[in-house]
Scaffold this motif. Sequence first.
Motif, mmCIF file in Angstrom:
data_model
loop_
_atom_site.group_PDB
_atom_site.id
_atom_site.type_symbol
_atom_site.label_atom_id
_atom_site.label_comp_id
_atom_site.label_asym_id
_atom_site.label_seq_id
_atom_site.Cartn_x
_atom_site.Cartn_y
_atom_site.Cartn_z
ATOM 1 N N THR A 148 -8.094 12.112 13.113
ATOM 2 C CA THR A 148 -7.728 11.316 11.947
ATOM 3 C C THR A 148 -7.617 12.204 10.718
ATOM 4 O O THR A 148 -8.498 13.013 10.443
ATOM 5 C CB THR A 148 -8.769 10.206 11.697
ATOM 6 N N GLY A 149 -6.518 12.016 10.005
ATOM 7 C CA GLY A 149 -6.290 12.761 8.776
ATOM 8 C C GLY A 149 -6.121 11.810 7.611
ATOM 9 O O GLY A 149 -6.515 10.640 7.668
ATOM 10 N N THR A 150 -5.512 12.319 6.563
ATOM 11 C CA THR A 150 -5.261 11.546 5.347
ATOM 12 C C THR A 150 -3.764 11.321 5.197
ATOM 13 O O THR A 150 -2.989 12.277 5.242
ATOM 14 C CB THR A 150 -5.778 12.312 4.116
ATOM 15 N N THR A 151 -3.383 10.067 5.030
ATOM 16 C CA THR A 151 -1.978 9.768 4.752
ATOM 17 C C THR A 151 -1.725 10.143 3.308
ATOM 18 O O THR A 151 -2.183 9.464 2.391
ATOM 19 C CB THR A 151 -1.671 8.274 5.007
ATOM 20 N N LYS A 152 -1.017 11.264 3.119
ATOM 21 C CA LYS A 152 -0.771 11.783 1.771
ATOM 22 C C LYS A 152 0.319 10.996 1.056
ATOM 23 O O LYS A 152 0.252 10.792 -0.148
ATOM 24 C CB LYS A 152 -0.362 13.262 1.838
ATOM 25 N N LYS A 153 1.334 10.576 1.819
ATOM 26 C CA LYS A 153 2.467 9.918 1.188
ATOM 27 C C LYS A 153 3.303 9.206 2.237
ATOM 28 O O LYS A 153 3.393 9.646 3.380
ATOM 29 C CB LYS A 153 3.325 10.973 0.477
ATOM 30 N N THR A 154 3.891 8.104 1.812
ATOM 31 C CA THR A 154 4.928 7.458 2.611
ATOM 32 C C THR A 154 6.157 7.361 1.725
ATOM 33 O O THR A 154 6.043 7.126 0.515
ATOM 34 C CB THR A 154 4.524 6.048 3.092
ATOM 35 N N ILE A 155 7.304 7.575 2.326
ATOM 36 C CA ILE A 155 8.565 7.399 1.606
ATOM 37 C C ILE A 155 9.434 6.495 2.470
ATOM 38 O O ILE A 155 9.866 6.920 3.553
ATOM 39 C CB ILE A 155 9.296 8.732 1.335
ATOM 40 N N PHE A 156 9.639 5.273 2.017
ATOM 41 C CA PHE A 156 10.438 4.305 2.758
ATOM 42 C C PHE A 156 11.672 3.969 1.925
ATOM 43 O O PHE A 156 11.553 3.721 0.715
ATOM 44 C CB PHE A 156 9.644 3.039 3.057
ATOM 45 N N PRO A 157 12.852 3.958 2.538
ATOM 46 C CA PRO A 157 14.093 3.740 1.789
ATOM 47 C C PRO A 157 14.070 2.490 0.894
ATOM 48 O O PRO A 157 14.582 2.534 -0.224
ATOM 49 C CB PRO A 157 15.159 3.613 2.888
ATOM 50 N N LYS A 158 13.458 1.413 1.369
ATOM 51 C CA LYS A 158 13.466 0.171 0.575
ATOM 52 C C LYS A 158 12.725 0.319 -0.760
ATOM 53 O O LYS A 158 12.951 -0.437 -1.687
ATOM 54 C CB LYS A 158 12.865 -0.988 1.375
ATOM 55 N N ASP A 159 11.852 1.320 -0.851
ATOM 56 C CA ASP A 159 11.087 1.549 -2.074
ATOM 57 C C ASP A 159 11.801 2.458 -3.065
ATOM 58 O O ASP A 159 11.308 2.690 -4.173
ATOM 59 C CB ASP A 159 9.727 2.166 -1.731
ATOM 60 N N LEU A 160 12.945 3.014 -2.677
ATOM 61 C CA LEU A 160 13.673 3.951 -3.527
ATOM 62 C C LEU A 160 14.848 3.235 -4.191
ATOM 63 O O LEU A 160 15.494 2.406 -3.599
ATOM 64 C CB LEU A 160 14.181 5.125 -2.695
ATOM 65 N N LYS A 161 15.128 3.610 -5.404
ATOM 66 C CA LYS A 161 16.261 3.046 -6.123
ATOM 67 C C LYS A 161 17.545 3.641 -5.560
ATOM 68 O O LYS A 161 17.683 4.845 -5.448
ATOM 69 C CB LYS A 161 16.170 3.364 -7.618
#
Length: 162
Positions: A148-161
């Motif tokens: 188990t690690g740390t989720t540093k970041k998620t980038i999902f297209p629906k969240d981007l302008k």
Amino acid sequence: MKQLILMRHGKSSWDYEVSDKDRPLQERGIKAAHLVAKSFKEDGPKIDFAFSSPANRALHTSQIFLRDIDFDLENFKVDKHLYDFSGDSVDGFVKRLDNQWDIVAIFGHNYAFTSLANTWGDQYIENVPTAGLVHIQFNADDWSKISTGTTKKTIFPKDLKQ
């Protein structure tokens, strides 16, 4: 510390009578891959090596993303173990990575990537969407010892302008 970038392929097209491996990206999938790459390039880490599933949709996504972040494609390979939907093959693949690389990106498929993002990360993700990216950091210096690690970041297209 080891870091893994999981990126699911962009939205694929079912408009052609081709095998699963040969399905192409839709225009929406191409645009989403560019959007995610642009966001990642702003503050993402420098990737040491990248791998893609041999499926056309994953390979195309990887090439769009990697070119957009100015990645040296000499540090890229296609690997059949990433054409996996359960996650078992991808898990084994990651745990066999060469320890000379600290930050690796892999391009592949669901259900495998959602399952592994939840197994390895510390944030529950209901579903990694098409062209979705999950960045996980592990407190380990050996790929074979990651858990188990740390989720540093998620980038999902629906969240981007767009």
